[in-house]
Design an enzyme around this catalytic site. Sequence first.
Site, PDB file in Angstrom:
ATOM      1  N   ASP A   1     -22.359  38.327 -12.875  1.00  0.00           N
ATOM      2  CA  ASP A   1     -21.754  37.340 -13.788  1.00  0.00           C
ATOM      3  C   ASP A   1     -22.772  36.598 -14.634  1.00  0.00           C
ATOM      4  OD1 ASP A   1     -19.278  38.014 -12.710  1.00  0.00           O
ATOM      5  OD2 ASP A   1     -19.442  36.494 -11.143  1.00  0.00           O
TER       6      ASP A   1
ATOM      7  N   GLY B   1     -10.889  35.294  -9.895  1.00  0.00           N
ATOM      8  CA  GLY B   1     -10.568  33.874 -10.112  1.00  0.00           C
ATOM      9  C   GLY B   1     -11.206  32.945  -9.086  1.00  0.00           C
TER      10      GLY B   1
ATOM     11  N   GLN C   1     -22.404  44.071 -11.822  1.00  0.00           N
ATOM     12  CA  GLN C   1     -22.955  43.294 -10.700  1.00  0.00           C
ATOM     13  C   GLN C   1     -24.374  42.837 -11.045  1.00  0.00           C
ATOM     14  OE1 GLN C   1     -21.259  46.575  -9.646  1.00  0.00           O
ATOM     15  NE2 GLN C   1     -19.571  45.200 -10.006  1.00  0.00           N
TER      16      GLN C   1
ATOM     17  N   ASP D   1     -26.814  26.188 -22.582  1.00  0.00           N
ATOM     18  CA  ASP D   1     -26.020  25.013 -22.986  1.00  0.00           C
ATOM     19  C   ASP D   1     -25.446  24.260 -21.784  1.00  0.00           C
ATOM     20  OD1 ASP D   1     -24.605  27.645 -23.057  1.00  0.00           O
ATOM     21  OD2 ASP D   1     -22.828  26.371 -23.103  1.00  0.00           O
TER      22      ASP D   1
ATOM     23  N   ALA E   1     -16.192  44.598 -11.330  1.00  0.00           N
ATOM     24  CA  ALA E   1     -16.839  43.882 -12.425  1.00  0.00           C
ATOM     25  C   ALA E   1     -15.804  43.175 -13.287  1.00  0.00           C
ATOM     26  CB  ALA E   1     -17.622  44.875 -13.290  1.00  0.00           C
ATOM     27  N   GLY E   2     -16.225  42.085 -13.892  1.00  0.00           N
ATOM     28  CA  GLY E   2     -15.392  41.395 -14.884  1.00  0.00           C
ATOM     29  C   GLY E   2     -16.327  40.915 -15.963  1.00  0.00           C
ATOM     30  N   HIS E   3     -16.289  41.552 -17.111  1.00  0.00           N
ATOM     31  CA  HIS E   3     -17.209  41.229 -18.199  1.00  0.00           C
ATOM     32  C   HIS E   3     -16.427  40.567 -19.328  1.00  0.00           C
ATOM     33  CE1 HIS E   3     -20.269  44.490 -16.734  1.00  0.00           C
ATOM     34  NE2 HIS E   3     -19.980  43.587 -15.825  1.00  0.00           N
TER      35      HIS E   3
ATOM     36  N   LYS F   1     -23.464  39.599 -18.892  1.00  0.00           N
ATOM     37  CA  LYS F   1     -23.801  40.937 -19.402  1.00  0.00           C
ATOM     38  C   LYS F   1     -22.827  41.391 -20.485  1.00  0.00           C
ATOM     39  CE  LYS F   1     -23.364  42.432 -15.173  1.00  0.00           C
ATOM     40  NZ  LYS F   1     -23.206  41.157 -14.446  1.00  0.00           N
TER      41      LYS F   1
HETATM   42  P1  GDP Z   1     -20.754  39.347 -16.649  1.00  0.00           P
HETATM   43  O1  GDP Z   1     -19.982  39.815 -15.480  1.00  0.00           O
HETATM   44  O2  GDP Z   1     -22.228  39.409 -16.448  1.00  0.00           O
HETATM   45  O3  GDP Z   1     -20.347  40.006 -17.947  1.00  0.00           O
HETATM   46  O4  GDP Z   1     -20.397  37.796 -16.811  1.00  0.00           O
HETATM   47  P2  GDP Z   1     -18.917  37.138 -16.732  1.00  0.00           P
HETATM   48  O5  GDP Z   1     -18.194  37.465 -17.972  1.00  0.00           O
HETATM   49  O6  GDP Z   1     -18.266  37.457 -15.437  1.00  0.00           O
HETATM   50  O7  GDP Z   1     -19.288  35.606 -16.630  1.00  0.00           O
HETATM   51  C1  GDP Z   1     -20.047  34.979 -17.621  1.00  0.00           C
HETATM   52  C2  GDP Z   1     -19.229  33.832 -18.205  1.00  0.00           C
HETATM   53  O8  GDP Z   1     -20.080  33.011 -18.984  1.00  0.00           O
HETATM   54  C3  GDP Z   1     -18.136  34.295 -19.152  1.00  0.00           C
HETATM   55  O9  GDP Z   1     -17.058  33.403 -19.087  1.00  0.00           O
HETATM   56  C4  GDP Z   1     -18.798  34.219 -20.515  1.00  0.00           C
HETATM   57  O10 GDP Z   1     -17.863  34.010 -21.572  1.00  0.00           O
HETATM   58  C5  GDP Z   1     -19.656  33.009 -20.330  1.00  0.00           C
HETATM   59  N1  GDP Z   1     -20.905  33.004 -21.118  1.00  0.00           N
HETATM   60  C6  GDP Z   1     -21.737  34.022 -21.416  1.00  0.00           C
HETATM   61  N2  GDP Z   1     -22.825  33.571 -22.072  1.00  0.00           N
HETATM   62  C7  GDP Z   1     -22.665  32.237 -22.191  1.00  0.00           C
HETATM   63  C8  GDP Z   1     -23.485  31.187 -22.738  1.00  0.00           C
HETATM   64  O11 GDP Z   1     -24.571  31.404 -23.245  1.00  0.00           O
HETATM   65  N3  GDP Z   1     -22.978  29.912 -22.639  1.00  0.00           N
HETATM   66  C9  GDP Z   1     -21.771  29.627 -22.072  1.00  0.00           C
HETATM   67  N4  GDP Z   1     -21.366  28.365 -22.018  1.00  0.00           N
HETATM   68  N5  GDP Z   1     -20.994  30.591 -21.545  1.00  0.00           N
HETATM   69  C10 GDP Z   1     -21.441  31.870 -21.596  1.00  0.00           C
HETATM   70  P1  IMO Z   2     -19.994  41.613 -12.643  1.00  0.00           P
HETATM   71  O1  IMO Z   2     -20.228  42.994 -13.220  1.00  0.00           O
HETATM   72  C1  IMO Z   2     -20.319  38.961  -9.231  1.00  0.00           C
HETATM   73  C2  IMO Z   2     -19.601  40.713  -5.273  1.00  0.00           C
HETATM   74  C3  IMO Z   2     -18.370  40.317  -4.511  1.00  0.00           C
HETATM   75  C4  IMO Z   2     -18.898  40.423  -3.085  1.00  0.00           C
HETATM   76  C5  IMO Z   2     -19.812  41.652  -3.152  1.00  0.00           C
HETATM   77  C6  IMO Z   2     -19.150  42.929  -2.688  1.00  0.00           C
HETATM   78  O2  IMO Z   2     -18.842  40.916 -13.241  1.00  0.00           O
HETATM   79  O3  IMO Z   2     -21.261  40.834 -12.664  1.00  0.00           O
HETATM   80  P2  IMO Z   2     -17.378  44.559  -3.809  1.00  0.00           P
HETATM   81  O4  IMO Z   2     -15.966  44.307  -4.270  1.00  0.00           O
HETATM   82  O5  IMO Z   2     -18.283  45.016  -4.891  1.00  0.00           O
HETATM   83  O6  IMO Z   2     -17.445  45.424  -2.603  1.00  0.00           O
HETATM   84  O7  IMO Z   2     -17.897  43.107  -3.330  1.00  0.00           O
HETATM   85  O8  IMO Z   2     -20.182  41.771  -4.523  1.00  0.00           O
HETATM   86  N1  IMO Z   2     -19.358  41.249  -6.640  1.00  0.00           N
HETATM   87  C7  IMO Z   2     -19.639  40.582  -7.770  1.00  0.00           C
HETATM   88  N2  IMO Z   2     -20.111  39.326  -7.943  1.00  0.00           N
HETATM   89  N3  IMO Z   2     -20.104  39.763 -10.276  1.00  0.00           N
HETATM   90  C8  IMO Z   2     -19.658  41.030 -10.120  1.00  0.00           C
HETATM   91  O9  IMO Z   2     -19.558  41.903 -11.130  1.00  0.00           O
HETATM   92  C9  IMO Z   2     -19.369  41.477  -8.804  1.00  0.00           C
HETATM   93  N4  IMO Z   2     -18.894  42.629  -8.294  1.00  0.00           N
HETATM   94  C10 IMO Z   2     -18.909  42.475  -6.969  1.00  0.00           C
HETATM   95  O10 IMO Z   2     -17.962  39.008  -4.816  1.00  0.00           O
HETATM   96  O11 IMO Z   2     -19.710  39.320  -2.795  1.00  0.00           O
HETATM   97 MG    MG Z   3     -18.487  39.155 -14.209  1.00  0.00          MG
END
Ligand code: GDP
Ligand code: IMO
Ligand code: MG
Length: 431
Positions: free
Chosen positions: A13, A301, A223, A332, A39-41, A16
């Site tokens: 998270d 969530g 991840q 920020d 993953a959740g991007h 990426k």
């Molecule tokens: P990922 O899994 O690595 O793609 O990251 P996620 O999307 O799960 O979580 C990153 C969160 O931070 C998302 O809600 C993005 O919209 C938010 N985000 C990414 N870059 C920035 C930043 O520079 N500032 C802020 N405030 N939010 C950001």
């Molecule tokens: P993105 O790509 C953050 C964590 C889970 C748990 C461990 C194992 O959005 O960064 P799994 O379901 O993979 O067997 O769970 O890994 N986990 C993540 N934490 N970001 C992710 O993906 C994750 N994908 C799995 O919370 O601790």
């Molecule tokens: Mg994510």
Amino acid sequence: MSATVVIGAQWGDEGKGKIVDLLADRSDVVVRFQGGNNAGHTIVTDDETYKLHVIPSGILSPGTLCVIGNGTVVDPGGLCTEIDQLQARDIDLSGLRLSGNCHLIMPYHVMLDGAAEMKLGRFSIGTTRRGIGPCYQDKAARVGIRAQDLLDPKILVRKLEIALEAKNEVLEKLYDAPRLDPAAVAEEQLAYAERLKPFIADTSLLIDQAITGGRSVLFEGAQGTMLDIDHGTYPFVTSSNPIAGAACTGAGVGPTRISRVLGVAKAYVTRVGEGPFPTELDDAIGEQITTRGKEFGTTTGRQRRSGWLDLVALRYAVRLSGITELALTKLDVLSGFPTVRVCQEYETRDGERLREMPYHQTVFHGCRPVYTDLPGWEDDIEGCRERSALPAAARDYVDAIGDALGIPVTLIGTGQGREDVIQQPDAPPAS
Ligand code: GDP
Ligand code: IMO
Ligand code: MG
């Protein structure tokens, strides 16, 4: 030739999705190479928020080839839903490709993931319960179902019968869960097969042709380093290798084809799920970071745990992936703290100071962070696009991180929006 791997340098998270979306604009191909819909991007455009799970974050850039590589695990129903949701928002999916070799997450994988977590009780890993671990388990045990099996109903049915013979025993006897009927599972999967068939391709060949043709290829990690099954905080990890080397096996390209590795790290650290986290803050500051950073999981969530930046873990990530440059996101979120702290070293239970990640989990579990305090900054920097517009303390913070790691910080995130970023002139992929 330009091939860049983008990986998470912390516990996932890191942002990426946003970074890949930004770079996809200048790339021809974006490839996911491991993980699945755990993953959740997130990508935030002017008026829309997209949450991608297995479809690469290049999908919002028209004309980009988006490859789901062989190293991923794909839930056919989940992928169909993701496709539907994007199509409903008029996103063009004609550039999507799915490796015939990627393994499929079957309904029993999801059931087994949930059941195993329940059984572990307070020792649970806190998985996303998407069936990731059980699917990779079957891949290694050579009883998995692959995307190419969707193209041959006879093989699919036979493989499901064989797999379910064993799975049903486990579901029923170990977990007291209902048995699954192979014919019913096959019927459901064959319906997805009809929809997914047009996307299935020899993706290793496509990527090779793109690189050879001088096109720009991005590999999108899921991840993060500390969740790596070999190098992370085992057993509190995911079941794949999120480090850069996995791009080769997970996409079917050789290591000599990769020119740059961009690590993505937050300006602080978050972790979702169980497991050790040395710089975790379980105080008001941690709560403030969680709230300001809107640190709630994109996929499940769940509230993310927050803490100060951990340079020992980041140094480890640089080593494991050969990171050549860093994208530092969410700077920020740190505005308004009088002091910002960075962990330079760990102190072990025996009082020893460590600059490098200890290999033994018992040592790691006993480590306490040794902080350096840096001056904070008051000004709101959200949406800032020029480095020169940052307060001096924010610039110093970024420089301290780059110096400690010995790599340049080429991208700085200053907000959720896709434009909220400071780009250094040599931000990848350079032509
Ligand atoms: P990922 O899994 O690595 O793609 O990251 P996620 O999307 O799960 O979580 C990153 C969160 O931070 C998302 O809600 C993005 O919209 C938010 N985000 C990414 N870059 C920035 C930043 O520079 N500032 C802020 N405030 N939010 C950001
Ligand atoms: P993105 O790509 C953050 C964590 C889970 C748990 C461990 C194992 O959005 O960064 P799994 O379901 O993979 O067997 O769970 O890994 N986990 C993540 N934490 N970001 C992710 O993906 C994750 N994908 C799995 O919370 O601790
Ligand atoms: Mg994510």
